[in-house]
Design a protein around this motif. Structure first.
Motif, PDB file in Angstrom:
ATOM      1  N   VAL A 302       0.874  -1.174   0.000  1.00  0.00           N
ATOM      2  CA  VAL A 302       0.000   0.000   0.000  1.00  0.00           C
ATOM      3  C   VAL A 302       0.917   1.232   0.000  1.00  0.00           C
ATOM      4  O   VAL A 302       1.962   1.219   0.663  1.00  0.00           O
ATOM      5  CB  VAL A 302      -0.915   0.021   1.251  1.00  0.00           C
ATOM      6  CG1 VAL A 302      -1.815   1.259   1.239  1.00  0.00           C
ATOM      7  CG2 VAL A 302      -1.758  -1.244   1.353  1.00  0.00           C
ATOM      8  N   GLU A 303       0.502   2.212  -0.764  1.00  0.00           N
ATOM      9  CA  GLU A 303       1.309   3.441  -0.802  1.00  0.00           C
ATOM     10  C   GLU A 303       0.648   4.565  -0.020  1.00  0.00           C
ATOM     11  O   GLU A 303       1.319   5.350   0.657  1.00  0.00           O
ATOM     12  CB  GLU A 303       1.518   3.894  -2.258  1.00  0.00           C
ATOM     13  CG  GLU A 303       2.515   3.028  -3.029  1.00  0.00           C
ATOM     14  CD  GLU A 303       3.931   3.051  -2.414  1.00  0.00           C
ATOM     15  OE1 GLU A 303       4.319   4.049  -1.769  1.00  0.00           O
ATOM     16  OE2 GLU A 303       4.641   2.032  -2.569  1.00  0.00           O
ATOM     17  N   ASP A 304      -0.682   4.564  -0.073  1.00  0.00           N
ATOM     18  CA  ASP A 304      -1.384   5.748   0.401  1.00  0.00           C
ATOM     19  C   ASP A 304      -2.713   5.361   1.027  1.00  0.00           C
ATOM     20  O   ASP A 304      -3.412   4.523   0.466  1.00  0.00           O
ATOM     21  CB  ASP A 304      -1.614   6.663  -0.820  1.00  0.00           C
ATOM     22  CG  ASP A 304      -2.321   7.943  -0.437  1.00  0.00           C
ATOM     23  OD1 ASP A 304      -1.732   8.736   0.324  1.00  0.00           O
ATOM     24  OD2 ASP A 304      -3.480   8.108  -0.896  1.00  0.00           O
ATOM     25  N   PRO A 305      -3.111   5.892   2.136  1.00  0.00           N
ATOM     26  CA  PRO A 305      -2.487   6.934   2.956  1.00  0.00           C
ATOM     27  C   PRO A 305      -1.375   6.382   3.840  1.00  0.00           C
ATOM     28  O   PRO A 305      -0.684   7.163   4.488  1.00  0.00           O
ATOM     29  CB  PRO A 305      -3.645   7.431   3.809  1.00  0.00           C
ATOM     30  CG  PRO A 305      -4.506   6.232   3.979  1.00  0.00           C
ATOM     31  CD  PRO A 305      -4.394   5.444   2.720  1.00  0.00           C
ATOM     32  N   TYR A 306      -1.280   5.025   3.945  1.00  0.00           N
ATOM     33  CA  TYR A 306      -0.188   4.449   4.729  1.00  0.00           C
ATOM     34  C   TYR A 306       0.741   3.748   3.771  1.00  0.00           C
ATOM     35  O   TYR A 306       0.294   3.118   2.830  1.00  0.00           O
ATOM     36  CB  TYR A 306      -0.713   3.414   5.721  1.00  0.00           C
ATOM     37  CG  TYR A 306      -1.953   3.838   6.466  1.00  0.00           C
ATOM     38  CD1 TYR A 306      -1.852   4.724   7.544  1.00  0.00           C
ATOM     39  CD2 TYR A 306      -3.205   3.357   6.097  1.00  0.00           C
ATOM     40  CE1 TYR A 306      -2.992   5.110   8.230  1.00  0.00           C
ATOM     41  CE2 TYR A 306      -4.337   3.735   6.784  1.00  0.00           C
ATOM     42  CZ  TYR A 306      -4.237   4.617   7.847  1.00  0.00           C
ATOM     43  OH  TYR A 306      -5.346   4.996   8.526  1.00  0.00           O
ATOM     44  N   LYS A 307       1.993   3.804   4.044  1.00  0.00           N
ATOM     45  CA  LYS A 307       2.919   2.974   3.286  1.00  0.00           C
ATOM     46  C   LYS A 307       3.035   1.622   4.000  1.00  0.00           C
ATOM     47  O   LYS A 307       3.486   1.541   5.147  1.00  0.00           O
ATOM     48  CB  LYS A 307       4.290   3.659   3.205  1.00  0.00           C
ATOM     49  CG  LYS A 307       5.224   2.935   2.259  1.00  0.00           C
ATOM     50  CD  LYS A 307       6.427   3.772   1.853  1.00  0.00           C
ATOM     51  CE  LYS A 307       7.459   2.887   1.131  1.00  0.00           C
ATOM     52  NZ  LYS A 307       6.877   2.139   0.001  1.00  0.00           N
ATOM     53  N   LYS A 333      -6.991  -0.683   4.446  1.00  0.00           N
ATOM     54  CA  LYS A 333      -5.602  -0.217   4.375  1.00  0.00           C
ATOM     55  C   LYS A 333      -5.019  -0.035   5.777  1.00  0.00           C
ATOM     56  O   LYS A 333      -3.860  -0.365   6.035  1.00  0.00           O
ATOM     57  CB  LYS A 333      -5.515   1.090   3.598  1.00  0.00           C
ATOM     58  CG  LYS A 333      -5.771   0.888   2.104  1.00  0.00           C
ATOM     59  CD  LYS A 333      -5.703   2.210   1.366  1.00  0.00           C
ATOM     60  CE  LYS A 333      -5.870   2.027  -0.139  1.00  0.00           C
ATOM     61  NZ  LYS A 333      -5.923   3.330  -0.836  1.00  0.00           N
ATOM     62  N   LYS A 337      -1.860  -1.871   7.432  1.00  0.00           N
ATOM     63  CA  LYS A 337      -0.787  -1.155   8.126  1.00  0.00           C
ATOM     64  C   LYS A 337      -0.582  -1.714   9.532  1.00  0.00           C
ATOM     65  O   LYS A 337       0.552  -1.925   9.983  1.00  0.00           O
ATOM     66  CB  LYS A 337      -1.119   0.339   8.196  1.00  0.00           C
ATOM     67  CG  LYS A 337      -0.028   1.191   8.848  1.00  0.00           C
ATOM     68  CD  LYS A 337       1.247   1.215   8.011  1.00  0.00           C
ATOM     69  CE  LYS A 337       2.410   1.872   8.720  1.00  0.00           C
ATOM     70  NZ  LYS A 337       3.667   1.732   7.935  1.00  0.00           N
ATOM     71  N   GLU A 384      -7.085   5.373  12.824  1.00  0.00           N
ATOM     72  CA  GLU A 384      -5.858   6.061  13.244  1.00  0.00           C
ATOM     73  C   GLU A 384      -5.518   5.730  14.696  1.00  0.00           C
ATOM     74  O   GLU A 384      -4.353   5.511  15.054  1.00  0.00           O
ATOM     75  CB  GLU A 384      -6.035   7.583  13.099  1.00  0.00           C
ATOM     76  CG  GLU A 384      -6.062   8.064  11.671  1.00  0.00           C
ATOM     77  CD  GLU A 384      -4.713   7.879  10.971  1.00  0.00           C
ATOM     78  OE1 GLU A 384      -3.672   7.752  11.658  1.00  0.00           O
ATOM     79  OE2 GLU A 384      -4.718   7.824   9.729  1.00  0.00           O
TER      80      GLU A 384
END
Lengths: 627, 627
Positions: A302-307, A333, A337, A384
């Motif tokens: 995953v790149e976005d919003p978390y790598k 996602k 993460k 979050e």
């Protein structure tokens, strides 16, 4: 690295004392191997005979045991596994946790079946085990590193990219009570806090590499099973296609998926967090353990919003549930993460997620506030917040220090009735299957010596997820004379089915063999015979299962556990709020009755203490006491 | 006479009511057959469900059941057997007795698996069953005849020399409590007084003949076993060479051979009464049951001083012991004559011999005198007296009327402490193996639902007779995970071995299969699969054994039996006078402890009553009550 096969199956124990840096090896003979089999059987034996009652699990007196079984390392799907065990810092009882990857196969090829690590190193160290030798190596430079970096550094300094590494990240170093031992960056011996034991011993990692596999008594017998699996890959297709959790939508519908700390029923957004969605949106590959054609392990990026680093694999079903629905989170996602973080830090995703869910329920009820959480609005559904908590737990910062103790101890500290929100048995958090749906699973959670565990028994759930029959059975138990029992039932016949399934799993955990390959009781016995040369049988396996489970029980009895510890949280005697189980609470007396019948079938008295006669019968009466 | 094999194994029950002359047939389906197997399993089922508690065993309300099993009638050695059962007039509990010969194979070929005879005929009758039909035929002309003449007359009047006849002689007619049912003139369903039930129903004989055998699911599987037996005939060579009792001299040396009513040890003249001597001096042939290559049945002929008719076969080991050493008699010709008489009159040689031995001990102690015996000097060793007693018992004349009640009832009537000389359990006389030598055998005598029986368990004796090892085992139980136990032991491990062996035997008695063919647990399961098409296993067999033994127990509990009835005579807690066991009495508390552990393993409570949960688990909770 010779092994005698004439005289039967045998093995070698590698013993490393970190206090005095003594390394020894000892043979284990055919009789010993046949009696205790391997894996959890060996672990129970060594813990019973070598670990004094009442010790602090995180003291040098505890021992951590890596135990293979006769099947470990075989070039056959499902045979990559081994078990890790110790006195658990989480439960205070016996713990064991199985894991796949390639570590076990390499350790066997290095010439060993069991690793016992004793004492405590003054400074961080790691072990380097290769072809019959073991070295204790300095690891100060590794301390604090995440798992991926730890493995990379070790491989690099030993100049061998094929080395396999069992290790801890900061979670283990910081003695999180449910720290895992990562084998590579995404295979966890997750449960029971084994990573904290490594941390307590200043043992950062165990690196292994070997070149010789012991001979097999009857290789044709093994080939027969390999062929069978090749021809029956459709049985594991869902695992190959999606990894764990393929029936997730159906699970939610049935009520099997825990929602908001096991309080609620119904999670309408379940289809946003399924393995199917993961496949479509973020999956970049599937990985497998040694020699396994199933390849059930998701790799996500995953790149976005978390790598999310693909090096850490991807979320298993248990992780999706624990960091997702159990926390009311439908952000796949964020779940990915969270999975990456837990693997990087070496903390168990299940206990992590359920401890966070516990905190969220406390928060919703005003029993924790933003003052406790450093301002985090710790509400169900706040992805979050979940990710933040993982960081805090692994580093034992702020409220993370509290939650790193697990939900039971956290509730004790918070008080105010928060115990009702700690969803655990023997202080170990429940995995992602709902006991209100499956009474036999509930019984499994209750009586499992290692606390609530998803590896125990799920016969009802398998049945309800995949068939529409009113009677539950274990198909390959029919030839054993074990008849089906009604789905809603937890009477004597279901308890017998439960025991049979529990026995199958404890045997798999001793051989050590993966639960995902659907071998029958008979195939497991035939495979054991083929590898070891023993003329063994399903009945002997059942008997060994009884022996090993009783040994685990003995350990716990010695540590002060009683029948009262074999109990489910009060929550399960109330229905879920909404969902399929909104009118289906468990019945306390019914579950207690089932428990008593299980004790009886095991030869344990009404207090759950193994009868002396049963110990004698099983040839383990000498294991009862240690001073 | 069609049988459906699609849908599995099934059978037919022939029911004959002698009161109203109604004859019916009913199918039994695959589920029923798999659950109760056959033989003693069927008998226990029908007695539990159809015979009211508390009835007089000799009343028309009792039923006599001839039950075959799935193996009966197969053209394979050991498969000629069937079981006969009823509420016993001797014990008052459940009785069953197996027998070989050709009767079972013919009954199966006539299209049936079970014969239930109910009610009572006004006049003597016999049944004529052939190819799916059954007729009740007048038998006034047969009443009073010996067995040989009975069979000859029936064959002659039905004009078929191949008819097989189950029948009683005067002993059965006169309701001797231990009357046997002879199948042909020398194969006895000997124990439990089944002949008296026939007598009480005015049923002189059951003649059978049939031409069609039901199909076999997998004939290759059966052929495999036939080949195995052919290649392993050396395992049964002693039976082929000498019949039963080949190790008689060794038995005496070990203390296994009962001497003078189980009082003494050592019988120096044992070599005068061995099967070896019989072979040399009077044997004129060996006979076998249907399809059996072993041919273990002695045929003897004697002219002087007694004429012994070869038509009545020859004395088995049990007969040699009971009419010989147990009565202190070393005259092999007298023993042969006694065997002939018991077979002609249809009385059990064991209970006959031990009842006479009882009387002899009473006589020696002055508690019976020549006044009671019509002048007979009833001393140990008096062969003429023994033969005289057989005549009196069969005709219920004089003291014979007393002894025809069995030793327990005779002792009750005589009083004066003679109970101490009645060597019986549940009023059934002990067979010719010494419990002081073999504690597991003693336990078998104690807990056997049918009273003391030589078919229960003799693991220690087999072991001591044929090996010199300190640890007792069942060789084919090793692959089942059942370890050896010390010879002198009757602790939990030995109790488990006992239960395993008892299970094997009760399964053999259900299949119905001969104990002399040393098939392994596995072979028995494989053979069952081959015949029935069931995917069954040793474990299912063990489970069925538990079910059937528990059903037998249920029947006895209903009849008022308690744990107190599971006891050995006081004699065995004293040593023998002289001999190998002169310092080896049994220990009462040790045996009671073993009994309690056996109860536990069976799922029976401390009073020996099956737990409700166990009944539910075994699917027999509905069989408990009948009004």
């Amino acid at each position: 690295m010779e092994r005698k096969v004439p005289g039967g199956y045998n093995g070698r124990v590698l013993r490393v004392n970190l206090t005095n840096h003594k390394v020894t090896t000892d043979p284990i003979d055919d009789l010993f191997c046949r009696k205790y089999l391997g894996g959890v059987g060996f672990i129970a034996y060594y813990l019973l005979t070598e670990v004094r009652p009442g010790i602090d699990p995180l003291s040098p007196e505890n021992k951590i045991i890596f135990a293979l079984g006769p099947l470990t390392g075989l070039t056959l799907g499902g045979c990559a596994r081994h078990a890790v065990g110790a006195k658990s810092p989480l439960t205070g009882g016996i713990a064991k946790s199985e894991v796949g990857e390639y570590w076990g196969s390499q350790f066997k090829r290095a010439g060993f079946d069991v690793l016992i690590v004793e004492g405590k190193a003054e400074q961080p160290v790691y072990l380097w085990i290769h072809n019959g030798k073991a070295e204790i190596k300095e690891a100060l430079h590794l301390w604090g590193k995440n798992t991926k970096e730890t493995q990379e550094t070790i491989r690099s300094e030993l100049a061998d990219a094929k080395i396999r590494v069992a290790m801890i990240g900061p979670g283990g170093e910081n003695l999180v009570k449910y720290a895992s031992i990562m084998h590579g960056p995404f295979d966890a011996a997750g449960r029971g806090g084994m990573g904290a034991i490594m941390g307590s011993k200043n043992l950062k990692a165990v690196a292994v590499r070997g070149d010789s596999m012991p001979p097999i008594a009857n290789s044709d017998g093994v080939k027969k099973v390999i062929s069978w699996l090749k021809e029956n890959m459709d049985l594991v297709k869902a695992f190959s296609d999606f990894g764990t959790g393929a029936p997730m939508v159906r699970f939610e519908k049935l009520g099997n998926l825990p929602i908001r700390n096991f309080r609620d029923g119904g999670f309408p957004n379940v289809d946003m967090i399924t393995p199917q969605v993961i496949k479509e949106t973020m999956r970049v590959g599937m990985e497998g353990c040694f020699a396994c054609p199933v390849r059930c392990k998701k790799v996500v990026e995953v790149e976005d919003p978390y790598k999310v680093d693909r090096a850490y694999g991807g979320p298993e079903y248990e992780t999706i549930g624990a960091l997702g629905s159990a926390c009311g989170i439908d952000d796949v996602k964020a779940i990915a993460k969270g999975s990456e973080l837990c693997n990087a830090y070496s903390i168990d995703t299940i206990s992590t997620g359920v401890s966070i869910a516990f905190a969220m329920e406390c928060f919703e009820n005003g029993l924790l506030t933003t003052e406790d959480t450093h301002g985090v609005e710790l509400e169900f559904g706040n992805a979050e917040a979940m990710l933040k908590m993982i960081e805090l737990i692994a580093r034992r910062e702020g409220i993370g220090d509290l939650l790193a103790e697990g939900s039971a101890r956290a509730a004790e500290k918070i008080g105010k009735g928060t115990e009702a929100f700690a969803i655990q048995v023997k202080k170990q958090e429940l995995p992602m299957h709902e006991p209100r749906l499956s009474k036999s699973l509930g019984l499994g959670y209750m009586v499992n010596p290692h606390g609530a565990d998803h590896m125990d028994s799920m016969i009802d759930i398998f049945f309800s997820a995949f068939t529409e029959q009113p009677n539950v059975t274990i198909p390959d138990a029919i030839p054993l004379g074990l008849e089906p029992a009604p789905f809603e039932d937890i009477g004597p016949r279901k308890v017998v089915l439960f025991k049979a399934f529990q026995s199958k799993r404890i045997i798999a955990d001793s051989l050590v063999f993966c639960h995902f390959i659907p071998f029958s009781y008979r195939q497991m016995a035939e495979l054991t015979s083929a590898v070891t040369g023993w003329d063994t049988s399903v009945m002997e396996h059942f008997r060994i299962a009884e022996r090993i489970l009783t040994m685990c029980r003995l350990f716990n009895v010695r540590e002060g556990f009683t029948a009262a510890d074999d109990k489910l949280p009060a929550r399960f005697f109330e229905p879920t709020k909404g969902g399929a189980l909104s009118e289906k609470p468990l019945n306390f007396e019914q579950m207690e009755k089932a428990k008593r019948y299980y004790y009886f079938l095991m030869g344990w008295d009404e207090s759950g203490v193994p009868m002396n006669e049963k110990l004698e019968e099983l040839g383990i009466d000498h294991l009862g006491t240690i001073s």
